[in-house]
Scaffold this motif. Structure first.
Motif, PDB file in Angstrom:
ATOM      1  N   LYS A  57      -5.039  -4.169  -3.116  1.00 60.24           N
ATOM      2  CA  LYS A  57      -6.274  -3.501  -3.543  1.00 60.24           C
ATOM      3  C   LYS A  57      -7.239  -3.369  -2.358  1.00 60.24           C
ATOM      4  O   LYS A  57      -7.881  -2.321  -2.168  1.00 60.24           O
ATOM      5  CB  LYS A  57      -6.913  -4.332  -4.659  1.00 60.24           C
ATOM      6  N   LEU A  58      -7.345  -4.428  -1.582  1.00 63.46           N
ATOM      7  CA  LEU A  58      -8.191  -4.403  -0.384  1.00 63.46           C
ATOM      8  C   LEU A  58      -7.769  -3.282   0.558  1.00 63.46           C
ATOM      9  O   LEU A  58      -8.604  -2.524   1.068  1.00 63.46           O
ATOM     10  CB  LEU A  58      -8.080  -5.761   0.323  1.00 63.46           C
ATOM     11  N   LEU A  59      -6.458  -3.154   0.757  1.00 59.66           N
ATOM     12  CA  LEU A  59      -5.951  -2.099   1.635  1.00 59.66           C
ATOM     13  C   LEU A  59      -6.290  -0.724   1.056  1.00 59.66           C
ATOM     14  O   LEU A  59      -6.744   0.173   1.772  1.00 59.66           O
ATOM     15  CB  LEU A  59      -4.438  -2.238   1.807  1.00 59.66           C
ATOM     16  N   GLN A  80      -8.675   0.080  -0.945  1.00 58.19           N
ATOM     17  CA  GLN A  80     -10.114   0.350  -0.860  1.00 58.19           C
ATOM     18  C   GLN A  80     -10.530   0.755   0.550  1.00 58.19           C
ATOM     19  O   GLN A  80     -11.561   1.395   0.742  1.00 58.19           O
ATOM     20  CB  GLN A  80     -10.909  -0.879  -1.328  1.00 58.19           C
ATOM     21  N   ALA A  81      -9.731   0.364   1.524  1.00 59.51           N
ATOM     22  CA  ALA A  81     -10.038   0.735   2.903  1.00 59.51           C
ATOM     23  C   ALA A  81      -9.341   2.043   3.298  1.00 59.51           C
ATOM     24  O   ALA A  81      -9.315   2.401   4.470  1.00 59.51           O
ATOM     25  CB  ALA A  81      -9.639  -0.391   3.848  1.00 59.51           C
ATOM     26  N   HIS A  88      -4.502  -8.500  -5.046  1.00 51.88           N
ATOM     27  CA  HIS A  88      -5.830  -8.340  -4.444  1.00 51.88           C
ATOM     28  C   HIS A  88      -5.740  -7.849  -3.015  1.00 51.88           C
ATOM     29  O   HIS A  88      -6.587  -7.082  -2.552  1.00 51.88           O
ATOM     30  CB  HIS A  88      -6.606  -9.648  -4.535  1.00 51.88           C
TER      31      HIS A  88
END
Lengths: 257, 257
Positions: free
Chosen positions: B148-150, B152-153, B145
């Motif tokens: 994934k956060l990275l 998405q940014a 997760h």
């Protein structure tokens, strides 16, 4: 007095204390709880193994600053830190939205209070149209996993929404204009803010729906009477600490070599 | 030359370059790629909208340090930062395992290289028994997760495992004892390390199985010949940049008011 319902209609939730609560009595009780908090915080700090994160959200003038003063004054500031999240800096905007938040999560023994938080990135950003619904959904998921990560590392996460009525907010914002000791809080555009209520309600309700797992629920508190909101936050915090039950570590003095 | 198979048996994966690859020719090609990297990095930096995170993992003496020198020397250091993650400090240990990692993720325009990474917290920690399998599982999920956060940014995450053979590692570790310019790298216990291979292989394989989603796969590279590993990393990085295709922003000079 808190709600963790998956589907929340803010217009139907109370903004005032329940009838049976009386101000003087509650304030007496509050003094007792604060003494308990002082003791619990000392234990948490001495134990040095777990931590607490208090997240405060609410409309402008819902009483976040005053609440922090009411609940946390008197507690040893060595173990308490308050962080306000305002408009992100250029450097913060150059990273994922949790980057600046993660840097300020509590280490062992600490209580951190977020005056506004990572939730702003799924609230004001949606109202002003900086992110679309798909991005909001990604962020809800990221937030849930982020809070889970903190919990798994021993952080108790307590999330409070201060549910103030439009009428009370209007009065408080007007007070910022007329009351010299509050004028510093006035910001241009304050008078426009009440117009965005329906939109804010919608995105807040979405947060309560998407980011309130049973292990990390939102506490939605009536916020028209400051004495009552402070009492509810203090009580919830005290109960959480009692549940954690941090203990003073064994003294090294009494342990013979 | 990279594998992203869900089930990996490291003993069956090559540690040497494929037969058809020749050192001199590859080195020539490498020079060309490095020139391309210089240009791409400049564009990424100028565009200032996305970033790259290179994660390097591998056994001791698998060649991580040398690889960083071979691939990234010559690129403008203003846009490249290398972080080594060693034993966590007390403050880092007082937070969740991703806390110190998240602080070092790249902002827009940057390339960050992690020499060891958050994966250490599901590798050495498991081998020495600091965490159990259930905690490892929680961490795999948290890592997925987090990455994934990275992504998405706007961060492209490239993960490389340097697959060195036991024999080659042994020789390199022996070299640290006899070669004066490498003695600073020797650490007590180096000679014990090869004994833990089966255990390290097991936990690495678990990482490749659990943390290799199609959108963020591990690249497992033969690492017995340093010229070849460097070439593979440079090529993968160049391809990723070409795919991102960062562009110089429009000049403010040519835009009339």
């Amino acid at each position: 007095m808190s709600s963790t319902l998956p589907d929340v209609d803010l217009t139907k939730l109370p903004t005032r204390a329940p009838k049976h609560m009386h101000k003087a009595e509650t304030k007496r009780e509050m003094r007792k709880i604060r003494e308990e908090l002082v003791e619990w915080q000392e234990r948490l700090y001495a134990e040095n193994k777990r931590s607490i994160l208090v997240v405060l959200q609410g409309m402008d003038a819902s009483g976040k600053d005053g609440l922090i003063r009411r609940v946390f004054s008197g507690i040893n500031p060595q173990g308490v830190r308050v962080y306000s999240f305002k408009e992100p800096t250029k450097e913060e905007l150059a990273h994922d939205f949790l980057w600046r938040i993660h840097q300020r999560t509590p280490g062992h023994g600490m209580v951190h209070v977020f005056n506004r938080s990572h939730y702003e990135d799924v609230l004001i950003t949606r109202v002003v149209g900086l992110i679309d619904d798909a991005t909001a959904k990604q962020r809800f998921e990221a937030i849930n996993h982020f809070e889970k990560l903190l919990q798994q590392a021993g952080t108790t996460v307590l999330k409070f929404y201060l549910n103030v009525s439009e009428k009370e907010q209007e009065e408080r914002l007007a007070d910022r204009v007329s009351n010299p000791s509050k004028q510093w809080k006035y910001e241009p555009g304050d008078d426009q803010k009440t117009k965005q209520w329906p939109e804010y309600r919608r995105v807040y309700q979405d947060v309560f729906r998407q980011c309130s797992p049973p292990t990390c629920p939102w506490h939605i508190l009536p916020a028209d009477q400051k004495w009552y909101t402070a009492y509810e936050v203090a009580r919830t915090l005290r109960d959480a600490l009692a549940e954690m039950d941090p203990a003073y570590p064994e003294s090294k003095l009494t342990r013979p070599e």
